[in-house]
Write an enzyme that holds these catalytic residues in place. Sequence first.
Site, PDB file in Angstrom:
ATOM      1  N   GLN A 114      35.265  45.376  47.860  1.00 31.76           N
ATOM      2  CA  GLN A 114      35.110  43.922  47.960  1.00 31.76           C
ATOM      3  C   GLN A 114      33.920  43.542  48.846  1.00 31.76           C
ATOM      4  OE1 GLN A 114      37.977  42.016  46.485  1.00 31.76           O
ATOM      5  NE2 GLN A 114      36.416  40.429  46.388  1.00 31.76           N
ATOM      6  N   LYS A 117      30.903  43.850  46.658  1.00 31.78           N
ATOM      7  CA  LYS A 117      30.979  42.837  45.601  1.00 31.78           C
ATOM      8  C   LYS A 117      30.637  41.451  46.148  1.00 31.78           C
ATOM      9  CE  LYS A 117      34.757  43.111  43.270  1.00 31.78           C
ATOM     10  NZ  LYS A 117      36.098  42.990  42.666  1.00 31.78           N
ATOM     11  N   LYS A 129      41.229  42.649  51.676  1.00 33.11           N
ATOM     12  CA  LYS A 129      42.194  42.753  50.579  1.00 33.11           C
ATOM     13  C   LYS A 129      43.578  42.917  51.196  1.00 33.11           C
ATOM     14  CE  LYS A 129      42.318  43.034  46.016  1.00 33.11           C
ATOM     15  NZ  LYS A 129      41.453  42.461  44.976  1.00 33.11           N
ATOM     16  N   GLY A 168      44.327  35.623  44.604  1.00 37.81           N
ATOM     17  CA  GLY A 168      45.255  36.402  43.789  1.00 37.81           C
ATOM     18  C   GLY A 168      44.674  37.732  43.367  1.00 37.81           C
ATOM     19  N   ASP A 169      45.503  38.556  42.774  1.00 42.01           N
ATOM     20  CA  ASP A 169      45.095  39.821  42.145  1.00 42.01           C
ATOM     21  C   ASP A 169      46.270  40.226  41.258  1.00 42.01           C
ATOM     22  OD1 ASP A 169      42.978  42.079  42.221  1.00 42.01           O
ATOM     23  OD2 ASP A 169      44.791  43.220  42.623  1.00 42.01           O
ATOM     24  N   THR A 212      36.849  35.627  36.194  1.00 44.21           N
ATOM     25  CA  THR A 212      36.554  37.069  36.209  1.00 44.21           C
ATOM     26  C   THR A 212      36.241  37.549  34.792  1.00 44.21           C
ATOM     27  OG1 THR A 212      38.039  37.272  38.080  1.00 44.21           O
ATOM     28  CG2 THR A 212      37.376  39.313  37.018  1.00 44.21           C
ATOM     29  N   ASN A 243      45.178  38.433  33.282  1.00 41.05           N
ATOM     30  CA  ASN A 243      44.174  37.397  33.496  1.00 41.05           C
ATOM     31  C   ASN A 243      42.780  37.833  33.062  1.00 41.05           C
ATOM     32  OD1 ASN A 243      41.999  36.467  35.673  1.00 41.05           O
ATOM     33  ND2 ASN A 243      43.355  34.755  35.222  1.00 41.05           N
ATOM     34  N   SER A 382      35.877  31.790  43.502  1.00 44.80           N
ATOM     35  CA  SER A 382      36.685  31.491  44.692  1.00 44.80           C
ATOM     36  C   SER A 382      35.790  30.912  45.792  1.00 44.80           C
ATOM     37  CB  SER A 382      37.347  32.761  45.226  1.00 44.80           C
ATOM     38  OG  SER A 382      38.518  33.039  44.514  1.00 44.80           O
TER      39      SER A 382
HETATM   40  P1  NDP Z   1      47.184  40.891  35.870  1.00 41.59           P
HETATM   41  O1  NDP Z   1      48.360  41.220  36.696  1.00 41.59           O
HETATM   42  O2  NDP Z   1      47.016  39.529  35.325  1.00 41.59           O
HETATM   43  O3  NDP Z   1      47.094  41.894  34.609  1.00 41.59           O
HETATM   44  C1  NDP Z   1      47.057  43.283  34.776  1.00 41.59           C
HETATM   45  C2  NDP Z   1      47.182  43.901  33.396  1.00 41.59           C
HETATM   46  O4  NDP Z   1      46.986  45.308  33.486  1.00 41.59           O
HETATM   47  C3  NDP Z   1      48.557  43.701  32.780  1.00 41.59           C
HETATM   48  O5  NDP Z   1      48.387  43.598  31.377  1.00 41.59           O
HETATM   49  C4  NDP Z   1      49.279  44.990  33.130  1.00 41.59           C
HETATM   50  O6  NDP Z   1      50.349  45.342  32.278  1.00 41.59           O
HETATM   51  C5  NDP Z   1      48.134  45.972  32.964  1.00 41.59           C
HETATM   52  N1  NDP Z   1      48.391  47.210  33.698  1.00 41.59           N
HETATM   53  C6  NDP Z   1      48.725  47.343  34.999  1.00 41.59           C
HETATM   54  N2  NDP Z   1      48.893  48.640  35.299  1.00 41.59           N
HETATM   55  C7  NDP Z   1      48.646  49.313  34.145  1.00 41.59           C
HETATM   56  C8  NDP Z   1      48.654  50.674  33.793  1.00 41.59           C
HETATM   57  N3  NDP Z   1      48.929  51.608  34.702  1.00 41.59           N
HETATM   58  N4  NDP Z   1      48.336  51.018  32.513  1.00 41.59           N
HETATM   59  C9  NDP Z   1      48.038  50.063  31.589  1.00 41.59           C
HETATM   60  N5  NDP Z   1      48.040  48.753  31.874  1.00 41.59           N
HETATM   61  C10 NDP Z   1      48.338  48.396  33.121  1.00 41.59           C
HETATM   62  O7  NDP Z   1      45.925  41.330  36.750  1.00 41.59           O
HETATM   63  P2  NDP Z   1      44.402  40.873  36.620  1.00 41.59           P
HETATM   64  O8  NDP Z   1      44.043  40.725  35.184  1.00 41.59           O
HETATM   65  O9  NDP Z   1      44.188  39.752  37.543  1.00 41.59           O
HETATM   66  O10 NDP Z   1      43.657  42.141  37.253  1.00 41.59           O
HETATM   67  C11 NDP Z   1      43.288  43.269  36.471  1.00 41.59           C
HETATM   68  C12 NDP Z   1      42.256  44.085  37.231  1.00 41.59           C
HETATM   69  O11 NDP Z   1      41.123  43.271  37.523  1.00 41.59           O
HETATM   70  C13 NDP Z   1      42.716  44.636  38.583  1.00 41.59           C
HETATM   71  O12 NDP Z   1      42.057  45.875  38.822  1.00 41.59           O
HETATM   72  C14 NDP Z   1      42.186  43.608  39.569  1.00 41.59           C
HETATM   73  O13 NDP Z   1      42.000  44.141  40.872  1.00 41.59           O
HETATM   74  C15 NDP Z   1      40.864  43.291  38.923  1.00 41.59           C
HETATM   75  N6  NDP Z   1      40.259  42.023  39.317  1.00 41.59           N
HETATM   76  C16 NDP Z   1      40.936  40.833  39.118  1.00 41.59           C
HETATM   77  C17 NDP Z   1      40.342  39.647  39.488  1.00 41.59           C
HETATM   78  C18 NDP Z   1      40.976  38.328  39.211  1.00 41.59           C
HETATM   79  O14 NDP Z   1      40.315  37.306  39.444  1.00 41.59           O
HETATM   80  N7  NDP Z   1      42.179  38.274  38.687  1.00 41.59           N
HETATM   81  C19 NDP Z   1      39.033  39.636  40.176  1.00 41.59           C
HETATM   82  C20 NDP Z   1      38.383  40.908  40.234  1.00 41.59           C
HETATM   83  C21 NDP Z   1      39.007  42.051  39.853  1.00 41.59           C
HETATM   84  P3  NDP Z   1      51.857  44.890  32.592  1.00 41.59           P
HETATM   85  O15 NDP Z   1      51.961  43.514  32.017  1.00 41.59           O
HETATM   86  O16 NDP Z   1      52.680  45.906  31.874  1.00 41.59           O
HETATM   87  O17 NDP Z   1      52.021  44.946  34.085  1.00 41.59           O
END
Ligand code: NDP
Length: 450
Positions: A114, A117, A129, A168-169, A212, A243, A382
Amino acid sequence: MSNLSKEVSQFVDHISKRNPHEPEFMQAVTEVAETIIPFMEDHTKYKEANVLERMCEPERVVMFRVPWSDDQNSIQVNRGFRVQMNSAIGPYKGGLRFHPTVNLSVLKFLAFEQVFKNSLTTLPLGGGKGGSDFNPKGKSDAEVMRFCQSFMTELSKHIGGYTDIPAGDIGVGAREIGYMFGQYKRLNNEFTGVLTGKGLDFGGSLIRTEATGYGLIYFAKEVMDEHDDSLEGKICAISGSGNVAQYAIEKLIEFGAKPVTVSDSGGSIYDPNGIDTEKLEFIKELKNERRGRISEYADKYKGSEFHQDITPWNFKVDFAFPCATQNELPLEDAKTLVKNGCKGVFEGANMPTTDEAVAYIRENKLFFSPGKASNAGGVATSGLEMSQNAQRLYWTRDEVDYRLKMIMKSIHTNCVDYGKESDGYVDYVKGANIAGFVKVADSMIAQGVV
Ligand code: NDP
């Protein structure tokens, strides 16, 4: 072994001894050391000030007990964390993750990434974080609220609009941010922009939800423009269905690409007909409203397949966008992507590609953008939410979107400036690491040994 690689491995060994049992953190440190240590050979002021080692040590780590009552009145206990990694260029900023896999190593890796970034975004944001091993899945709204209130009761002592502004995350969306904001406001009796990702009615920014995923595709478009290519008509694999994945797919469709995969922790969907706007709306409703499983997609859409044990990287695609979680794209999958003619991997998640897979992808000269560059649109927006809160006004959707585009463009330009090689190949890993490092390192040197 060359002197330089000896120096990298000595540095990594040294940090590893101080941080045993932290594989994710060491993975992130190693990737950065491999590009920054050679850079410091030619820029000795950073070496003399021992900046990289200082950056590997969090300024502060807070760990705390989070007790809460479930709906059966049983008392549960989770562990809460906030890693305040580096405040050289601004207050700590970074998300909160609620997931059973959360531990200190995962949060230190995320906080370390982070820092780079946030520096790349051009905004005055330090890096941090936090989160908890709490699992919101299967919990009632009332349980999630009680957990969030207990978590914030302790966290509120360590954050503030000019100190540390969480967001969030994974596992922390609008609902959790709302509950935590409410508790912070109640405890401190002040309405302040202490969290980002807030609801639009109480200080949130337009486009933050989309940022994102949109930013990832804006970055990919910059890469295409740089190489006289385009996203139009390209077949794309996306992992995740949360997301980041949802809004990456939305923008890919808008740019004329054809997304063909999504996934969740239960398995992957392959839809050779392409995911269109109507199918995307179904995914949003399924994951955001009903909190269901992605396997339902295959029940609804004929011609699509659900695979329990196959990642999205096993299909023939032009580009791959890992948007789920860390280390979800290992070497075997990288080899399959290359064999199938994939031309680029753009990280939407944080560190989704393993070290070995990144090395293989770069050796094969595919485009590869690290998350710290290509997923920076979320934290950048953000930062824009903080600016709007400070001015006590709201910008229009178009204004925020325009600024997001400009930020992704400038991150791309910075990566090219530091990462372009003599044969024209742009090493985005090197470019992002050095560009992110220089601003933080210069600020640390200017501020003395603190
Ligand atoms: P969400 O919780 O909205 O979605 C995560 C997704 O990944 C879900 O579909 C989840 O499935 C899936 N998932 C989690 N673990 C696994 C796994 N082991 N194998 C396959 N699928 C998996 O999170 P975000 O979309 O917000 O975040 C996703 C990534 O992006 C993270 O690495 C986060 O740190 C990064 N990120 C997010 C930002 C943001 O603004 N939201 C900003 C920058 C980075 P399930 O529904 O089964 O849990």
